[in-house]
Each structure stands twice: as C-alpha cells, then as structure tokens.
Design a protein around this motif. Sequence first.
Motif, PDB file in Angstrom:
ATOM      1  N   ASN A 263       0.814  -1.214   0.000  1.00 54.92           N
ATOM      2  CA  ASN A 263       0.000   0.000   0.000  1.00 54.92           C
ATOM      3  C   ASN A 263       0.852   1.270   0.000  1.00 54.92           C
ATOM      4  O   ASN A 263       1.538   1.575   0.966  1.00 54.92           O
ATOM      5  N   PHE A 264       0.838   1.999  -1.123  1.00 57.57           N
ATOM      6  CA  PHE A 264       1.497   3.293  -1.249  1.00 57.57           C
ATOM      7  C   PHE A 264       0.534   4.387  -0.772  1.00 57.57           C
ATOM      8  O   PHE A 264      -0.668   4.163  -0.665  1.00 57.57           O
ATOM      9  N   ALA A 265       1.054   5.568  -0.550  1.00 57.19           N
ATOM     10  CA  ALA A 265       0.202   6.697  -0.148  1.00 57.19           C
ATOM     11  C   ALA A 265      -0.866   6.966  -1.200  1.00 57.19           C
ATOM     12  O   ALA A 265      -2.022   7.257  -0.866  1.00 57.19           O
ATOM     13  N   SER A 279      -5.945  -3.068  -0.599  1.00 57.89           N
ATOM     14  CA  SER A 279      -4.534  -3.372  -0.800  1.00 57.89           C
ATOM     15  C   SER A 279      -4.007  -4.115   0.426  1.00 57.89           C
ATOM     16  O   SER A 279      -4.759  -4.457   1.331  1.00 57.89           O
ATOM     17  N   VAL A 280      -2.708  -4.346   0.438  1.00 61.61           N
ATOM     18  CA  VAL A 280      -2.042  -5.021   1.547  1.00 61.61           C
ATOM     19  C   VAL A 280      -0.958  -4.096   2.095  1.00 61.61           C
ATOM     20  O   VAL A 280      -0.119  -3.598   1.341  1.00 61.61           O
ATOM     21  N   VAL A 281      -1.014  -3.841   3.374  1.00 61.83           N
ATOM     22  CA  VAL A 281      -0.039  -2.950   4.013  1.00 61.83           C
ATOM     23  C   VAL A 281       1.306  -3.662   4.123  1.00 61.83           C
ATOM     24  O   VAL A 281       1.387  -4.796   4.593  1.00 61.83           O
ATOM     25  N   GLN A 282       2.357  -2.994   3.666  1.00 65.07           N
ATOM     26  CA  GLN A 282       3.719  -3.527   3.794  1.00 65.07           C
ATOM     27  C   GLN A 282       4.654  -2.348   4.033  1.00 65.07           C
ATOM     28  O   GLN A 282       4.866  -1.528   3.146  1.00 65.07           O
ATOM     29  N   SER A 283       5.208  -2.252   5.204  1.00 62.17           N
ATOM     30  CA  SER A 283       6.027  -1.102   5.579  1.00 62.17           C
ATOM     31  C   SER A 283       7.485  -1.279   5.177  1.00 62.17           C
ATOM     32  O   SER A 283       8.148  -2.222   5.637  1.00 62.17           O
ATOM     33  N   PRO A 284       8.042  -0.385   4.350  1.00 62.39           N
ATOM     34  CA  PRO A 284       9.460  -0.467   4.017  1.00 62.39           C
ATOM     35  C   PRO A 284      10.351  -0.176   5.222  1.00 62.39           C
ATOM     36  O   PRO A 284      11.480  -0.663   5.296  1.00 62.39           O
ATOM     37  N   THR A 312       1.681  -8.005   7.371  1.00 60.43           N
ATOM     38  CA  THR A 312       1.125  -7.435   6.135  1.00 60.43           C
ATOM     39  C   THR A 312      -0.400  -7.553   6.140  1.00 60.43           C
ATOM     40  O   THR A 312      -0.975  -8.378   5.419  1.00 60.43           O
ATOM     41  N   PRO A 313      -1.092  -6.709   6.918  1.00 58.66           N
ATOM     42  CA  PRO A 313      -2.554  -6.784   6.976  1.00 58.66           C
ATOM     43  C   PRO A 313      -3.225  -6.185   5.740  1.00 58.66           C
ATOM     44  O   PRO A 313      -2.634  -5.366   5.027  1.00 58.66           O
ATOM     45  N   SER A 314      -4.448  -6.607   5.489  1.00 61.72           N
ATOM     46  CA  SER A 314      -5.219  -6.045   4.374  1.00 61.72           C
ATOM     47  C   SER A 314      -5.806  -4.704   4.790  1.00 61.72           C
ATOM     48  O   SER A 314      -6.013  -4.422   5.974  1.00 61.72           O
ATOM     49  N   PRO A 326       0.693   5.704   4.426  1.00 61.78           N
ATOM     50  CA  PRO A 326       2.106   5.355   4.204  1.00 61.78           C
ATOM     51  C   PRO A 326       2.997   6.574   3.986  1.00 61.78           C
ATOM     52  O   PRO A 326       2.525   7.617   3.508  1.00 61.78           O
ATOM     53  N   VAL A 327       4.264   6.431   4.314  1.00 63.08           N
ATOM     54  CA  VAL A 327       5.205   7.541   4.171  1.00 63.08           C
ATOM     55  C   VAL A 327       5.851   7.559   2.779  1.00 63.08           C
ATOM     56  O   VAL A 327       6.711   8.383   2.509  1.00 63.08           O
ATOM     57  N   PHE A 328       5.430   6.656   1.898  1.00 65.03           N
ATOM     58  CA  PHE A 328       6.034   6.594   0.561  1.00 65.03           C
ATOM     59  C   PHE A 328       4.963   6.553  -0.499  1.00 65.03           C
ATOM     60  O   PHE A 328       3.785   6.347  -0.203  1.00 65.03           O
TER      61      PHE A 328
END
Length: 328
Positions: A263-265, A279-284, A312-314, A326-328
């Motif tokens: 998930n992007f911003a 989407s699916v949350v995935q933190s870099p 990685t939650p939905s 998200p920060v990206f």
Amino acid sequence: MKNTWKIVSVAVALCATCSVASAADTPSWLKQPLKKPLSQVRIGITQNNAGVDAYETTYEQSFKDYAKKLGIQAIVLDPQGDPARQSNQIQDLTAQRVDVMIVWPTNAKALVPAVCRAKHAGIPVVITNSRIDKAGRRCTIAFSGPDTTKEGRVAGRMMVQALNGKGNVVMINGTPGYATAVNREEGFKEAVGKHKGIKILDAQPADWNRAKAQSVMESFITKYGEKIDGVFAADDNMGAGALNAIKSAGIPCGRIKITGATNFAVGYDAIKAGCYYGSVVQSPVEDARNALKMAVKVAEGQSVPKTSYIDTPSITKNNIDKHQRPVF
C-alpha cells in the motif's frame, strides 16, 4: 568493477561518521553479552532500485538511519535492478569480509551462484524482501521480509469480495523472474481460482512502473472495454497507473474494482476516495529494520529463525482509519 569499488569506498567513508552505540544503548531485542561492540559490526547490503521506486527508496533510507542509530558500520550498495552488477557487488562485499551480507535479489535465479560463492567464502547471507530461488536457499542463513504469496492470496480474496464472486479480471504484474512478482501472481490466481464465476481475461507485466502500468491498462481497456470488472495490480504504484487509465477513459470511479499489494500513499488515498477497493499494508521501514536486526544478531553469534515475516494486513475502506497513511 572500478565503479563498484568506488561506491563501496564512499559507503565506508560515510559510515565512519556514524554514531557509536554504547553497551548501555544496546536494544532489548539484542541479547547480552555482545560478541563484540556494535561499533565493530560491519553489515553490507546490496539493495535494489533506490531512487527509482518509492518503496525501495524509503527502505534504503530507513536502513541507513537505523544502522546509524545502532552505531554499526553499514555498506549500502544499489545494483539498479541489474543482476550482473549485483553479482559484482556481492563479490566486492565478500572481498571486504563483512560480518554479514544482506541481499535483496534483483532476480531469484540469477543471483544463486554469487550468493553461494559468498557462503563458501564464510560470509553469512541474509536475503531481504524478495526470495532467492530454492536452489540458493541452502547458501543463505535466513530470509526477512513479507510473505508475498500470502499477499497475493489476500489481494485475490479481496477481489472475490469486491465482485461478489463473479466477474472478469485483468492482471498487471511486476517484473518477470522477480520472486515477489511471481509469488503475488501465483497467490492471486490461487485465491480467485477457487471461484468459478471469476475469469482472468489477461495478464501483462509493468515492471513496478506506474507509467507502464497505465499503458498496459489502456491496452486492456481498448481490447476488452466494458468486459473488465476488476484489476489486480502487483503493487499500488502500478495500481495508480491502472487507475489513471480508467479515469482517462471516462470510466466512473469505483466501477472497476482494483486490488493490489504494498500500500502506497497514492493507493491509500484512492481507497479512502472509493476509487480503489483494497490493498495489503507492507512497511518499508519495518522491512529494512527487520533485515538489519536479523543481520546484527547473526554477526553477534545469536540464533535466528530461517524465516522472519513482517506483518502485512489487508486494508479497505472499512478499516482504513485504523491504518496510518504510508510515508512513501
């Protein structure tokens, strides 16, 4: 090779200015006693496409920031998506005798020989973010990152929910041969394949690129028109490109359901606006920190699990307020 060595030298020089963590600053996740001071730990990483992709750029900066906070020496290299260049970088890090090497494979199969040479030279290798081919896993000490097959399944289940189990879907995939792209595609197909009412009309790669994804989606719209009910995008950057094509074609927002991963911003905002189903949350940030923690533990002689997945939650409009943008 000269250019690669130059990059390494710069990286080492930069790390000479990193702050040094004292024993009192040792994080709780790192057991005592230390094998050697954190200031003497040298971790090398050959990453992927920083400055090109927002996720990878954020990952790299988070890695550098956390390495500085810990006081370790970090050598950070970027092969810019080129497996041959990455093989040379692995050779360079091996020659420098880093304590642990972290590799983000640009290609699952192509990097196996280089990774195995590092292992045979006595350098422990941690794979980050994207899996290496099974043939190379015997040469690695651990994997840190997302369960990308699971992410594909989650995106597939969201698509089934969005379409009430019936409709036509097109797929916009990542770079062919790249493990994350392969796994998410397989996971998505597995999930929707359980529902006979859902048909995959077509699938094309867009190499994680928003502009390419928009072009692919424009072609899909030209070819299939109103037959398209859903789009799977292997990440939200490509999902945003698909959404741009949908809007440009004058198709009402939300008529075509989009699900993706990482998930992007831009994806977060589109979900909130009702233009993007989920989407699916995935933190870099978590991805980078988890890999670095694992590498430091290995350098300190501590045991690590063979696989360490990040959460990685939905995310959909129903639960979006529980997640930060998200920060990206």
